[in-house]
Design a protein around this motif. Structure first.
Motif, PDB file in Angstrom:
ATOM      1  N   VAL A  24       0.890  -1.254  -0.151  1.00  0.00           N
ATOM      2  CA  VAL A  24      -0.017   0.056  -0.025  1.00  0.00           C
ATOM      3  C   VAL A  24       0.945   1.295   0.004  1.00  0.00           C
ATOM      4  CG1 VAL A  24      -1.817   1.264   1.470  1.00  0.00           C
ATOM      5  CG2 VAL A  24      -1.617  -1.248   1.352  1.00  0.00           C
ATOM      6  N   PRO A  25       0.831   2.270  -1.030  1.00  0.00           N
ATOM      7  CA  PRO A  25      -0.494   2.499  -1.621  1.00  0.00           C
ATOM      8  C   PRO A  25      -0.576   1.772  -3.292  1.00  0.00           C
ATOM      9  CG  PRO A  25       0.644   4.497  -1.802  1.00  0.00           C
ATOM     10  CD  PRO A  25       1.499   3.337  -0.569  1.00  0.00           C
ATOM     11  N   SER A  26       0.502   1.432  -3.548  1.00  0.00           N
ATOM     12  CA  SER A  26       0.493   1.079  -4.886  1.00  0.00           C
ATOM     13  C   SER A  26      -0.389   0.132  -5.357  1.00  0.00           C
ATOM     14  CB  SER A  26       1.963   0.715  -5.367  1.00  0.00           C
ATOM     15  OG  SER A  26       2.360  -0.515  -4.663  1.00  0.00           O
ATOM     16  N   LEU A  27      -0.684  -0.646  -4.349  1.00  0.00           N
ATOM     17  CA  LEU A  27      -1.998  -1.944  -4.558  1.00  0.00           C
ATOM     18  C   LEU A  27      -3.166  -1.127  -4.994  1.00  0.00           C
ATOM     19  CD1 LEU A  27      -2.857  -4.843  -4.649  1.00  0.00           C
ATOM     20  CD2 LEU A  27      -2.915  -4.586  -2.073  1.00  0.00           C
ATOM     21  N   CYS A  28      -3.265  -0.118  -4.117  1.00  0.00           N
ATOM     22  CA  CYS A  28      -4.793   0.570  -3.856  1.00  0.00           C
ATOM     23  C   CYS A  28      -5.043   1.354  -5.350  1.00  0.00           C
ATOM     24  CB  CYS A  28      -5.006   1.668  -2.860  1.00  0.00           C
ATOM     25  SG  CYS A  28      -4.971   0.533  -1.244  1.00  0.00           S
ATOM     26  N   LEU A  29      -3.593   1.898  -5.837  1.00  0.00           N
ATOM     27  CA  LEU A  29      -3.822   2.831  -6.852  1.00  0.00           C
ATOM     28  C   LEU A  29      -3.741   1.900  -8.440  1.00  0.00           C
ATOM     29  CD1 LEU A  29      -0.964   5.345  -5.761  1.00  0.00           C
ATOM     30  CD2 LEU A  29      -3.504   5.722  -5.699  1.00  0.00           C
ATOM     31  N   THR A  30      -3.754   0.517  -8.402  1.00  0.00           N
ATOM     32  CA  THR A  30      -4.064  -0.093  -9.404  1.00  0.00           C
ATOM     33  C   THR A  30      -5.693  -0.155  -9.703  1.00  0.00           C
ATOM     34  OG1 THR A  30      -4.517  -1.988  -8.003  1.00  0.00           O
ATOM     35  CG2 THR A  30      -2.227  -1.801  -8.969  1.00  0.00           C
ATOM     36  N   CYS A  31      -6.411   0.202  -9.063  1.00  0.00           N
ATOM     37  CA  CYS A  31      -7.773   0.417  -9.200  1.00  0.00           C
ATOM     38  C   CYS A  31      -8.129   2.072  -9.118  1.00  0.00           C
ATOM     39  CB  CYS A  31      -8.759  -0.174  -8.420  1.00  0.00           C
ATOM     40  SG  CYS A  31      -8.298  -2.206  -8.593  1.00  0.00           S
ATOM     41  N   HIS A  32      -7.708   2.517  -8.093  1.00  0.00           N
ATOM     42  CA  HIS A  32      -8.292   3.879  -7.588  1.00  0.00           C
ATOM     43  C   HIS A  32      -7.082   5.007  -8.014  1.00  0.00           C
ATOM     44  CE1 HIS A  32     -11.158   2.295  -4.913  1.00  0.00           C
ATOM     45  NE2 HIS A  32     -10.267   1.417  -4.418  1.00  0.00           N
ATOM     46  N   LYS A  33      -7.586   5.914  -9.033  1.00  0.00           N
ATOM     47  CA  LYS A  33      -6.810   6.759  -9.978  1.00  0.00           C
ATOM     48  C   LYS A  33      -6.395   7.795  -8.984  1.00  0.00           C
ATOM     49  CE  LYS A  33      -6.148   3.291 -12.809  1.00  0.00           C
ATOM     50  NZ  LYS A  33      -5.161   2.556 -12.534  1.00  0.00           N
ATOM     51  N   ALA A  34      -5.574   8.083  -8.636  1.00  0.00           N
ATOM     52  CA  ALA A  34      -5.212   9.495  -7.582  1.00  0.00           C
ATOM     53  C   ALA A  34      -5.531  10.760  -8.436  1.00  0.00           C
ATOM     54  CB  ALA A  34      -3.957   9.410  -6.911  1.00  0.00           C
ATOM     55  N   ASP A  35      -5.333  10.727  -9.585  1.00  0.00           N
ATOM     56  CA  ASP A  35      -5.418  11.973 -10.383  1.00  0.00           C
ATOM     57  C   ASP A  35      -6.662  12.108 -11.012  1.00  0.00           C
ATOM     58  OD1 ASP A  35      -5.251   9.874 -12.227  1.00  0.00           O
ATOM     59  OD2 ASP A  35      -3.846  10.978 -13.480  1.00  0.00           O
ATOM     60  N   SER A  36      -7.806  11.286 -10.729  1.00  0.00           N
ATOM     61  CA  SER A  36      -9.131  11.620 -11.098  1.00  0.00           C
ATOM     62  C   SER A  36      -9.829  12.883 -10.260  1.00  0.00           C
ATOM     63  CB  SER A  36      -9.835  10.257 -11.021  1.00  0.00           C
ATOM     64  OG  SER A  36     -10.194   9.971  -9.684  1.00  0.00           O
ATOM     65  N   PRO A  37     -10.708  13.601 -11.087  1.00  0.00           N
ATOM     66  CA  PRO A  37     -11.103  14.543 -10.469  1.00  0.00           C
ATOM     67  C   PRO A  37     -11.880  14.377  -8.804  1.00  0.00           C
ATOM     68  CG  PRO A  37     -11.533  14.922 -12.605  1.00  0.00           C
ATOM     69  CD  PRO A  37     -10.890  13.478 -12.470  1.00  0.00           C
ATOM     70  N   ALA A  38     -12.636  13.158  -9.055  1.00  0.00           N
ATOM     71  CA  ALA A  38     -13.501  12.955  -7.961  1.00  0.00           C
ATOM     72  C   ALA A  38     -12.701  12.603  -6.873  1.00  0.00           C
ATOM     73  CB  ALA A  38     -14.292  11.634  -8.487  1.00  0.00           C
ATOM     74  N   PHE A  39     -11.534  11.699  -7.171  1.00  0.00           N
ATOM     75  CA  PHE A  39     -10.529  11.195  -6.129  1.00  0.00           C
ATOM     76  C   PHE A  39      -9.911  12.442  -5.316  1.00  0.00           C
ATOM     77  CE2 PHE A  39      -6.515   9.825  -4.284  1.00  0.00           C
ATOM     78  CZ  PHE A  39      -6.902   8.555  -3.913  1.00  0.00           C
ATOM     79  N   VAL A  40      -9.449  13.417  -6.322  1.00  0.00           N
ATOM     80  CA  VAL A  40      -8.840  14.638  -5.828  1.00  0.00           C
ATOM     81  C   VAL A  40      -9.854  15.334  -4.827  1.00  0.00           C
ATOM     82  CG1 VAL A  40      -7.880  16.728  -6.309  1.00  0.00           C
ATOM     83  CG2 VAL A  40      -7.170  14.869  -7.687  1.00  0.00           C
ATOM     84  N   THR A  41     -11.082  15.518  -5.446  1.00  0.00           N
ATOM     85  CA  THR A  41     -11.960  16.254  -4.599  1.00  0.00           C
ATOM     86  C   THR A  41     -12.365  15.520  -3.276  1.00  0.00           C
ATOM     87  OG1 THR A  41     -13.118  17.235  -6.525  1.00  0.00           O
ATOM     88  CG2 THR A  41     -14.501  17.237  -4.505  1.00  0.00           C
ATOM     89  N   ARG A  42     -12.495  14.321  -3.101  1.00  0.00           N
ATOM     90  CA  ARG A  42     -12.693  13.661  -1.936  1.00  0.00           C
ATOM     91  C   ARG A  42     -11.752  13.593  -0.987  1.00  0.00           C
ATOM     92  NH1 ARG A  42     -16.945   9.839  -2.086  1.00  0.00           N
ATOM     93  NH2 ARG A  42     -16.507   9.718   0.392  1.00  0.00           N
ATOM     94  N   HIS A  43     -10.437  13.883  -1.545  1.00  0.00           N
ATOM     95  CA  HIS A  43      -9.325  13.977  -0.403  1.00  0.00           C
ATOM     96  C   HIS A  43      -9.054  15.492  -0.177  1.00  0.00           C
ATOM     97  CE1 HIS A  43      -9.487   9.830  -1.419  1.00  0.00           C
ATOM     98  NE2 HIS A  43      -8.892   9.444  -0.258  1.00  0.00           N
ATOM     99  N   GLN A  44      -9.800  16.481  -0.510  1.00  0.00           N
ATOM    100  CA  GLN A  44      -9.574  17.853  -0.155  1.00  0.00           C
ATOM    101  C   GLN A  44      -8.298  18.467  -0.971  1.00  0.00           C
ATOM    102  OE1 GLN A  44     -12.093  19.209   1.633  1.00  0.00           O
ATOM    103  NE2 GLN A  44     -13.149  17.084   1.624  1.00  0.00           N
TER     104      GLN A  44
END
Length: 251
Positions: free
Chosen positions: A130-150
């Motif tokens: 972790v976090p590379s395992l999580c990032l195989t599915c969850h794209k950290a640069d997607s707008p929704a991801f960025v917004t959810r993490h402030q």
């Protein structure tokens, strides 16, 4: 031989690959130690420099998971894959069943994230850390991801300090007890702004930061004559509490 999955040695009639046809000191006339017999063909199931190894594999208990002759399940498993995992990991299985929000990876099966034999990459039999395992599915640069993490750059953070990777009764699979600022998305109450040079730096050190909300309790604690050393230590409250979320009461 009528089972859907038959061990190659059985199918080809090579019984003596595992059994001594005349005499043996082992039960079932095995031709040697079970772990050595299995490793003769399947030695590569454990990485050479494994960071973690499944205990049943290390103990040579291959038959706890696999039938050496034939099975109704893929890979000669004695039960379906996920049922087999929770037969040993019962508390985890119960927690997943009770969780209101379940991880899609868990629905796909335990081996989505875990290698059932051994991992060269991470602890807990994870296929990668972790976090590379999580990032195989969850794209950290997607707008929704960025917004959810402030807008905080969490792509290198330890996701499991906030989220339960198996399932939770909290939205976004946060650990079951969540610190109020996290619930409200108010990371900036404790951390520097996401645009700062060090966005994860806290606005205060140790219990000085916690006093902003918990002043009465912290002040009363520090006024005592005898303090538990983790409380008096410069790291203060986070010696015992997770400042984001926890599955334990009181964080």
């Amino acid at each position: 031989l009528k089972q859907p999955v038959v061990h190659t040695a059985v199918k080809s009639g090579e019984c003596s690959g595992c059994h001594d046809p005349h005499v043996s000191s082992h039960p079932k006339l095995l031709s040697g130690d079970l772990r050595e017999i299995c490793a003769g063909c399947h030695g590569s199931v454990i990485p050479e420099k494994a960071r973690s190894t499944h205990k049943v594999v290390a103990d040579g208990e291959c038959r706890k998971c696999h039938d050496p002759h034939a099975s109704a399940n893929a890979a000669l498993l004695v039960q379906k894959s996920d049922d087999l995992c929770v037969s040993c990991h019962k508390p985890l299985g119960q927690a997943v069943s009770a969780a209101k929000f379940k991880h899609d990876a868990v629905r796909q099966g335990c081996t989505t994230c875990h290698d059932p034999h051994g991992s060269a990459e991470s602890a807990s039999l994870l296929k990668s850390a972790v976090p590379s395992l999580c990032l195989t599915c969850h794209k950290a640069d997607s707008p929704a991801f960025v917004t959810r993490h402030q807008r905080y750059p969490v792509a290198k953070a330890a996701c499991t300090t906030c989220h339960d990777p198996h399932g939770s009764s909290q939205p976004a699979m946060l650990l079951n007890n969540v610190h109020a600022p996290v619930t409200g998305g108010a990371c900036i109450r404790c951390h520097q702004s996401p645009d700062a040079a060090a966005p994860f730096a806290t606005k205060g050190a140790g219990y000085e930061l916690c006093k902003g909300c918990h002043n009465e309790m912290v002040s009363a604690t520090l006024a005592k004559k005898r303090l538990h050393w983790p409380v008096a230590d410069k790291t203060g409250c986070v010696s015992c509490h997770n400042p984001h979320a926890s599955n334990q009461g009181k964080l």
